[in-house]
Write a protein that holds these residues in place. Structure first.
Motif, short mmCIF file in Angstrom:
data_model
loop_
_atom_site.label_atom_id
_atom_site.label_comp_id
_atom_site.label_asym_id
_atom_site.label_seq_id
_atom_site.Cartn_x
_atom_site.Cartn_y
_atom_site.Cartn_z
N SER B 93 1.16 -1.43 0.46
CA SER B 93 0.13 0.13 -0.27
C SER B 93 0.55 1.05 0.00
CB SER B 93 -0.69 0.20 1.41
OG SER B 93 -0.25 0.10 2.70
N GLU B 94 2.53 0.90 0.69
CA GLU B 94 2.54 2.55 1.36
C GLU B 94 3.73 2.83 -0.78
OE1 GLU B 94 5.25 2.08 4.10
OE2 GLU B 94 3.52 2.81 5.38
N VAL B 95 4.24 2.28 -1.60
CA VAL B 95 4.92 2.10 -2.41
C VAL B 95 3.78 2.76 -3.73
CG1 VAL B 95 6.54 1.21 -1.73
CG2 VAL B 95 5.18 -0.50 -2.99
N SER B 96 4.64 3.27 -4.60
CA SER B 96 3.57 3.79 -5.99
C SER B 96 3.42 2.69 -7.06
CB SER B 96 5.13 4.83 -6.58
OG SER B 96 5.70 4.95 -6.70
N TYR B 133 3.10 7.43 -9.84
CA TYR B 133 3.48 8.19 -8.83
C TYR B 133 2.63 7.87 -7.45
CZ TYR B 133 6.95 8.93 -11.91
OH TYR B 133 8.24 8.96 -12.81
N ARG B 134 1.65 7.91 -7.23
CA ARG B 134 0.05 7.74 -6.05
C ARG B 134 0.50 6.49 -5.25
NH1 ARG B 134 -5.47 8.74 -7.69
NH2 ARG B 134 -5.45 7.36 -5.51
N ALA B 135 0.79 6.38 -4.41
CA ALA B 135 0.88 5.21 -3.23
C ALA B 135 -0.73 4.82 -3.61
CB ALA B 135 1.05 5.16 -2.18
N ILE B 136 -0.43 2.94 -4.22
CA ILE B 136 -1.22 2.12 -4.33
C ILE B 136 -2.00 2.13 -3.75
CG2 ILE B 136 -2.01 -0.62 -4.66
CD1 ILE B 136 0.92 -0.24 -5.95
N GLY B 137 -1.76 2.46 -1.60
CA GLY B 137 -2.51 2.50 -1.01
C GLY B 137 -4.94 3.23 -1.00
N GLY B 138 -4.19 4.38 -2.45
CA GLY B 138 -4.93 4.98 -2.18
C GLY B 138 -5.65 4.48 -3.73
N GLY B 142 -10.82 -1.12 -8.75
CA GLY B 142 -10.76 -1.27 -10.17
C GLY B 142 -9.16 -1.19 -10.41
N MET B 143 -7.89 0.33 -10.09
CA MET B 143 -6.97 0.63 -10.22
C MET B 143 -6.33 -0.16 -10.01
SD MET B 143 -7.86 4.41 -9.66
CE MET B 143 -5.91 5.48 -9.80
N LYS B 144 -6.50 -1.04 -8.82
CA LYS B 144 -5.95 -1.91 -8.23
C LYS B 144 -5.72 -3.61 -8.92
CE LYS B 144 -5.94 -0.57 -2.92
NZ LYS B 144 -6.61 -0.94 -2.06
N GLN B 145 -7.08 -3.75 -9.15
CA GLN B 145 -7.09 -4.78 -10.60
C GLN B 145 -6.09 -4.76 -11.67
OE1 GLN B 145 -7.60 -7.14 -8.04
NE2 GLN B 145 -8.78 -7.87 -9.98
N ARG B 146 -5.92 -3.63 -12.27
CA ARG B 146 -5.06 -2.57 -12.78
C ARG B 146 -3.79 -3.11 -12.70
NH1 ARG B 146 -7.58 2.12 -15.46
NH2 ARG B 146 -8.85 2.00 -13.79
N VAL B 147 -3.45 -2.99 -11.74
CA VAL B 147 -1.42 -2.80 -11.38
C VAL B 147 -1.57 -4.01 -11.39
CG1 VAL B 147 -0.01 -2.19 -8.87
CG2 VAL B 147 -2.07 -0.34 -10.07
N LYS B 148 -2.43 -4.85 -10.32
CA LYS B 148 -2.15 -6.71 -10.58
C LYS B 148 -1.87 -6.54 -11.46
CE LYS B 148 -4.80 -9.02 -7.93
NZ LYS B 148 -6.15 -9.57 -7.05
#
Lengths: 298, 307
Positions: B93-96, B133-138, B142-148
């Motif tokens: 959650s803490e890193v971009s 450049y935003r922390a993933i926790g925020g 849907g955005m998290k699924q795309r990062v995955k």
């Protein structure tokens, strides 16, 4: 001036793939960044940098005390005083080193398991052994730096505080390999124990509280008990003063008993027993740690 | 696309996985070549087990499972050409996103500068470039699924495993994810094995499906083949529905009631002729008649029940 941006679409990668060795280096580098809070928010930096600053400050205080003694009482008189030096540093700093390891070390393993990132590592060209060995090496590097930097500050301070720095260097150069070896003994021990405890929980706070309790409670308890019981049994009980184990090795390296271990009966045991005991506390927890991660991949 | 050796991208041959008292997989064999393949099955059917065996995280009790001609449990390097998107949470959650993907690229063996470039490119392809450049926790779900998805693609794998990629997404997020999965194969050229319990997603996205039930392979093949085999005609009449059913049955047509209408098996010309004759005989005024492809859901249920 105007320009046009072209979307060239998805590009396949046909360059070099550096495999497992690159993976290990990446996990190692990431471990150092986690330990120092780099690339993370301000709060993540407070603990590690405060601890490193406090440890370095201790080295600086030692150097200033020696410098002040020389300035006020003269070099000859100062040499007769029992001023704290390299041999005493690890004994005085041991508790701070343990607290640093207890607070920062678990972050390297707990968070990956809590967030589930560990599952992403293990489906890449990396085994459980590669992962945990890289994390261990990363924290060892940070802990070793935390052990060495204050001693280097102290050594520079003592050299420059001497009226003849070259003579000081010639007379005390052997302190350098000694404090490097003693620092490594301290960091290998604290790193392995901190990461072993961290491997049993996904919560950093639980691991930290357990470690601080372990380090802080065992010393007064075992030392008090050993003084009550006395004899060989008391000596062996005092071996379980966890903060003292690497300090005994420090004493052996410098050839003198530090203030911290002065009242601990285990100091009288043969050198091979003390070194073997330290080694057992590094190797056995290290093997358990390795086993716990090795079984994650066939 | 085939592996360099000419072997299929994935080859599972007579794989059995036996735990103490549970047989998770029982003599399962299939091969997968280029395209998007869906793997369907209920909880405990063996979907995750087969994926773990293919990724080299589990040894099969017997049989062999190879990715790109290599056994990933013995040759860890094989995993450098494979991506995996797990169903569960797996993001810090803490890193971009940019930093995380760069790191994952390096862990997969890419040189650091290449990993950095590819992380930015991959985020651009999934529409997260501005947020990198935003922390993933925020991020939203849907955005998290795309990062995955991005972390499974950042090292440009030849094959990617997606485990329930639409889980927890709202309808628009689900649609975006399915579009990205299609894009992953059609534009990026990366083949996909897509596990899901949402058969509508599999039907719309995949070229082939594999059905597992209780650790056994029930059936595998092209999605088009599955649905073609089950083509039906849907008929709706205003009155005389019972007479029409009788007239159709007298002609040997398989007919079933469905809601307010009737479903007739088959779509060849003779079926339409028989329906026409039956409508005349039953004097049933026709409201609607249209060929209908049975959904994969029904097929899946039928296949599983027959086993």
């Amino acid at each position: 001036m105007t320009g046009t941006v072209f979307d060239i679409g998805y590009q396949r990668y046909t360059g070099a793939r550096e495999g497992r060795s690159r993976g290990r280096k990446a996990v190692f580098k990431d471990g150092i960044r986690i330990a120092l809070g780099l690339g993370r928010g301000g709060r993540a930096k407070i603990l590690p940098w405060f601890s490193i600053a406090a440890l370095s400050g201790l080295g600086l205080i030692f150097a200033l005390m020696a410098g002040a003694a020389k300035a006020l009482a003269g070099t000859a008189q100062a040499a007769k005083m029992d001023l704290p030096s390299h041999s005493d540093y690890n004994g005085v700093a041991a508790v701070m080193m343990f607290v640093f390891a207890a607070l920062v070390g678990p972050e390297l393993l707990c968070r990956d398991r809590r967030d589930g990132v560990i599952h992403l590592y293990l489906v890449r060209p990396l085994t459980g052994t590669d992962y945990v060995a890289s994390r261990w090496a990363a924290f060892l590097a940070v802990m070793t730096a935390a052990a060495w930097v204050p001693q280097i500050i102290l050594f520079l301070g003592l050299s420059m505080g001497d009226p003849r720095p070259a003579d000081y260097l010639a007379a005390h150069w052997l302190d350098v390999p000694r404090f490097l070896a003693a620092g490594l003994a301290m960091s290998a021990y604290t790193t392995t124990l901190a990461l072993l405890v961290a491997s049993f929980t996904t919560r950093r706070a639980y691991a930290s509280v357990f470690l601080v309790g372990l380090f802080v409670i065992t010393t007064p308890f075992t030392v008090g008990l050993s003084q009550e019981i006395e004899g060989p049994v008391g000596t062996w009980i005092s071996m379980f003063s966890l903060t003292s184990i690497p300090v005994h090795v420090n004493d052996l390296i410098f050839g003198e008993i530090s203030e911290m271990t002065d009242k601990i009966p285990a100091r009288l045991l043969p050198a091979w027993v003390l070194v073997g005991w330290w080694l057992a506390w590094v190797v056995v927890p290290g093997m358990v740690l390795w086993y716990r991660y090795r079984k994650l991949t066939p | 696309m085939q592996a360099a050796t000419g072997a299929p991208l994935l080859a599972v041959e007579r794989v059995t996985k036996q735990y103490k008292n549970v047989r998770a997989l029982d003599d399962v064999s299939f091969t997968i070549t280029d395209g998007i393949t869906g793997i369907l099955g209920e909880n405990g059917a063996g979907k995750s087990t087969i994926i773990k065996i293919l990724l080299g995280l589990l040894h099969p009790t017997s049989g062999s499972a190879k990715i790109l001609g290599l056994d990933a449990s013995r040759d860890v390097a094989a995993r450098a050409r494979v991506g995996y998107m797990p169903e569960h949470d797996c993001l810090p959650s803490e890193v971009s996103a940019a930093e995380f993907l760069t790191h994952m690229g390096e862990v997969s063996g890419l040189p650091p500068d290449v990993a950095r470039t590819r992380a930015a490119d991959t985020l651009r392809h999934v529409g997260l470039f501005e947020e990198r450049y935003r922390a993933i926790g925020g991020y939203s779900t849907g955005m998290k699924q795309r990062v995955k998805l991005c972390q499974s693609l950042v090292h440009d794998p030849a094959f990617v495993f997606l485990d329930e990629p639409t889980a927890g997404l709202d309808p628009s997020g689900r649609e975006e994810m399915l579009t990205l999965i299609r894009k992953t194969h059609r534009e990026f050229g990366i083949s996909v094995l897509f596990s899901s319990h949402l058969m509508a997603d599999v039907e719309r996205t995949c070229d082939r499906i594999i059905i597992l039930q209780g650790g056994r392979l029930v059936r595998s093949g092209e999605v088009a083949q599955f649905t073609r085999e089950t083509e039906t005609v849907f008929i709706e009449v205003d009155t005389n529905r019972e007479s029409l059913v009788s007239a159709l049955e007298r002609r040997g047509v398989v007919v079933t009631a469905e809601g307010g209408g009737l479903t007739v098996q088959g779509t060849d010309g003779s079926v339409f002729d028989q329906v026409r004759d039956a409508l005349v005989e039953a004097e049933a005024p026709l409201r609607r008649m249209a060929p209908r492809r049975r959904e994969l859901t029904e097929l899946f249920e039928r296949e599983v029940q027959s086993k």
